[in-house]
Scaffold this motif. Structure first.
Motif, short mmCIF file in Angstrom:
data_model
loop_
_atom_site.label_atom_id
_atom_site.label_comp_id
_atom_site.label_asym_id
_atom_site.label_seq_id
_atom_site.Cartn_x
_atom_site.Cartn_y
_atom_site.Cartn_z
N SER A 1 2.16 1.11 13.97
CA SER A 1 2.88 2.22 14.59
C SER A 1 3.86 2.82 13.59
O SER A 1 4.34 2.14 12.68
N ARG A 2 4.16 4.09 13.79
CA ARG A 2 5.03 4.79 12.83
C ARG A 2 6.44 4.23 12.84
O ARG A 2 7.10 4.19 11.79
N GLU A 3 6.95 3.79 14.01
CA GLU A 3 8.31 3.26 14.06
C GLU A 3 8.40 1.90 13.39
O GLU A 3 9.39 1.58 12.74
N THR A 4 7.35 1.09 13.56
CA THR A 4 7.34 -0.20 12.86
C THR A 4 7.28 0.02 11.36
O THR A 4 8.01 -0.62 10.59
N LEU A 5 6.41 0.96 10.95
CA LEU A 5 6.32 1.26 9.52
C LEU A 5 7.61 1.88 9.00
O LEU A 5 8.01 1.63 7.85
N ARG A 6 8.28 2.68 9.82
CA ARG A 6 9.56 3.26 9.41
C ARG A 6 10.58 2.16 9.12
O ARG A 6 11.32 2.20 8.12
N ARG A 7 10.63 1.15 10.00
CA ARG A 7 11.57 0.05 9.81
C ARG A 7 11.24 -0.75 8.56
O ARG A 7 12.14 -1.14 7.80
N TRP A 8 9.95 -0.98 8.31
CA TRP A 8 9.55 -1.70 7.11
C TRP A 8 9.90 -0.91 5.85
O TRP A 8 10.38 -1.49 4.87
N MET A 9 9.65 0.38 5.88
CA MET A 9 9.95 1.21 4.71
C MET A 9 11.45 1.28 4.44
O MET A 9 11.89 1.32 3.29
N ILE A 10 12.26 1.32 5.48
CA ILE A 10 13.72 1.34 5.31
C ILE A 10 14.20 0.02 4.72
O ILE A 10 15.02 -0.01 3.80
N ASP A 11 13.66 -1.09 5.24
CA ASP A 11 14.06 -2.40 4.71
C ASP A 11 13.64 -2.57 3.26
O ASP A 11 14.33 -3.23 2.49
N ALA A 12 12.49 -1.97 2.89
CA ALA A 12 12.00 -2.10 1.51
C ALA A 12 12.63 -1.07 0.57
O ALA A 12 12.36 -1.11 -0.64
N GLY A 13 13.44 -0.17 1.10
CA GLY A 13 14.08 0.83 0.26
C GLY A 13 13.18 1.99 -0.11
O GLY A 13 13.52 2.77 -1.02
N LEU B 1 0.82 -1.21 0.00
CA LEU B 1 0.00 0.00 0.00
C LEU B 1 0.86 1.26 0.00
O LEU B 1 0.56 2.24 -0.71
N VAL B 2 1.90 1.24 0.80
CA VAL B 2 2.78 2.42 0.86
C VAL B 2 3.47 2.63 -0.47
O VAL B 2 3.60 3.76 -0.96
N ARG B 3 3.90 1.56 -1.09
CA ARG B 3 4.62 1.70 -2.36
C ARG B 3 3.69 2.21 -3.47
O ARG B 3 4.12 2.96 -4.34
N LEU C 1 3.22 10.27 8.49
CA LEU C 1 2.04 10.55 7.67
C LEU C 1 1.52 9.28 7.01
O LEU C 1 0.30 9.07 6.91
N ALA C 2 2.40 8.41 6.57
CA ALA C 2 1.97 7.16 5.95
C ALA C 2 1.23 6.29 6.95
O ALA C 2 0.22 5.64 6.61
N SER C 3 1.68 6.25 8.20
CA SER C 3 0.98 5.49 9.24
C SER C 3 -0.41 6.05 9.48
O SER C 3 -1.38 5.29 9.65
N GLU C 4 -0.54 7.40 9.48
CA GLU C 4 -1.85 8.00 9.66
C GLU C 4 -2.78 7.68 8.50
O GLU C 4 -3.97 7.40 8.69
#
Length: 454
Positions: free
Chosen positions: A106-118, A80-82, A92-95
């Motif tokens: 949570s925003r930190e969990t999503l931050r880690r996922w987004m970093i891992d996915a590039g 969805l984020v991609r 903002l993506a978490s919201e």
């Protein structure tokens, strides 16, 4: 049996429990050292005696958490984020995921996922590095200038700006000046002091403030240069604008140093005004330069002497503009109407442009081909216009001026209809105190003395 990785905490536990098992430490002391209860020390000793030292490790090490989010949810969130929020930040993506897609992460969990996915770069990955620029080799080759808006007198006085001139080759403070705000007139004043003391340098290095650079590329007047740039052009001094604050980092770092050292020097001296502060700056600069300035790579002094008369320098360091003369021998200048006196020279100026010389002390000189023209101010309107474009560096000065004008403003007198019709109050007649009036008292007594009717 292979190697077993253990943490520092587990190794400490094994060492303390070994001492308890050998009788060199009591259970109470071990519990105090390990910050656990005595019963837990007993459990650890039993586990160690049965399974050895390796059993002290936590059983969940190397296993996935029982509370972790499933891989399917993670893949769905990343998809969805991609697709929809690729340029969104994690917060903002978490919201948006919670609001639009019903997926709470949570925003930190999503931050880690987004970093891992590039999709998102961490702060460390986004960090940019500015290569240091070597100092110029000669004294007077390049002088960095900037203004620092700060509460220089702390709570003892109003905030103001400090204009800073620093030599790039030596790091020497060349000129300091307290002013109300960064304007063309304030820089003219500081530049005049600099030129009289040191001479003309090769170039000045500044930011993109509108005093130094025309913001509009398609500006119609001024030959694409500001008043300060025009003055430097006449003095044969170049003005260069830095593309970033890091490019003129020496003067930026000097501002931070002055906000520490100079503020404290002003506090110790008990100074609370710009006039007294400017009187202190010369001694402050001499002490600072004696300690912190360095020798340039070349011993040349590239400052050039000024071969100008004092009056000529004053004419250069002012605001010069051209104004169109109308049919009534008038022209507009800074919300004022200027009327030229009718003479043999001014009669032929209708439809032509005259040149105005505005000085810092408020004087205005109108000239035609070098000849001063007599004039008078027809309309004195000094009000700041509504929706006037005001730069951030001059906002404090403008607000102070507006407040001063508002304090001097006389509120209009609103007339009533009676006042408009010329009605005049006649006033009331004085009220008579009938209780103490002698005539009333006599009539009352006469009425009371009459015999009652039989």
């Amino acid at each position: 049996m292979g190697l077993i990785a253990m943490s520092e905490r587990d190794l400490q536990r094994i060492e303390v429990l070994s001492k308890v098992a050998a009788g060199r430490m009591t259970m109470v002391s071990a519990a105090h050292v390990l910050d656990v209860s005595t019963r837990q020390v007993r459990r650890l000793l039993m586990r160690m005696s049965v399974g050895g030292a390796a059993s002290i490790r936590h059983k969940a090490i190397g296993r996935p958490s029982n509370n972790r989010i499933g891989d399917g949810v993670r893949d769905y969130a990343v998809t969805l984020v991609r697709e929809h929020y690729a340029d969104f930040g994690p917060t903002l993506a978490s919201e948006m995921l919670a609001e639009r897609d019903g997926l709470c992460v949570s925003r930190e969990t999503l931050r880690r996922w987004m970093i891992d996915a590039g999709i998102w770069l961490s702060r460390k990955q986004r960090r940019t590095f500015h290569q240091p620029r070597l100092r110029r080799e000669a004294y007077g080759e390049l002088v960095q200038i900037d203004g620092s808006d700060h509460r220089w007198f702390e709570d003892r006085g109003d905030p103001c700006s400090l204009l800073v001139f620093i030599d790039d080759a030596t790091g020497k403070l060349m000129q300091l000046r307290f002013v109300r705000s960064e304007s063309a007139f304030s820089y003219f004043e500081a530049l005049g002091l600099y030129l009289r003391e040191h001479g003309a340098p090769i170039a000045f290095y500044s930011d993109k403030h509108s005093v130094f650079r025309v913001a509009k590329k398609d500006a119609r007047g001024g030959q694409a240069m500001t008043q300060f740039g025009r003055a430097l052009c006449e003095l044969n001094i170049e003005i260069l604008c830095a593309n970033s604050s890091q490019a003129k980092g020496r003067v930026e770092r000097m501002n931070r140093t002055l906000q520490d050292r100079l503020v404290k020097a002003l506090r110790l001296a008990g100074i609370d005004s710009m006039e007294a502060g400017n009187a202190l700056l010369a001694s402050f600069m001499s002490r600072y330069n004696a300690r912190f300035s360095i020798a340039p790579a070349r011993s040349d002094d590239l400052h050039r002497p000024l071969n100008l008369a004092p009056d000529r320098l004053t004419e250069i360091l002012c605001k010069r503009e051209q104004r169109y003369v109308g049919t009534q021998l008038t022209f507009s200048f800074e919300r004022k109407r200027i009327m030229l006196a009718e003479t043999e020279v001014t009669r032929g100026l209708v439809g032509h442009y005259v040149e105005t010389y505005a000085y810092a002390d408020g004087r205005l000189d109108v000239r035609w081909k070098g000849y001063s023209l007599p004039y008078k101010v027809f309309d004195k309107d000094q009000r700041v216009t509504h929706t006037a474009i005001t730069e951030n560096k001059r906002l404090g000065d403008i607000l102070a001026y507006v407040k001063e004008r508002q304090d001097q403003h006389v509120p209009p007198v609103v007339k009533t209809n009676s006042d408009k019709n010329g009605y005049q109050k006649r006033g009331r007649k004085p009220r008579t105190d009938y209780m103490n009036d002698p005539a009333v008292i006599a009539r009352r007594e006469k009425a009371l003395s009459r015999p009652a009717a039989e």
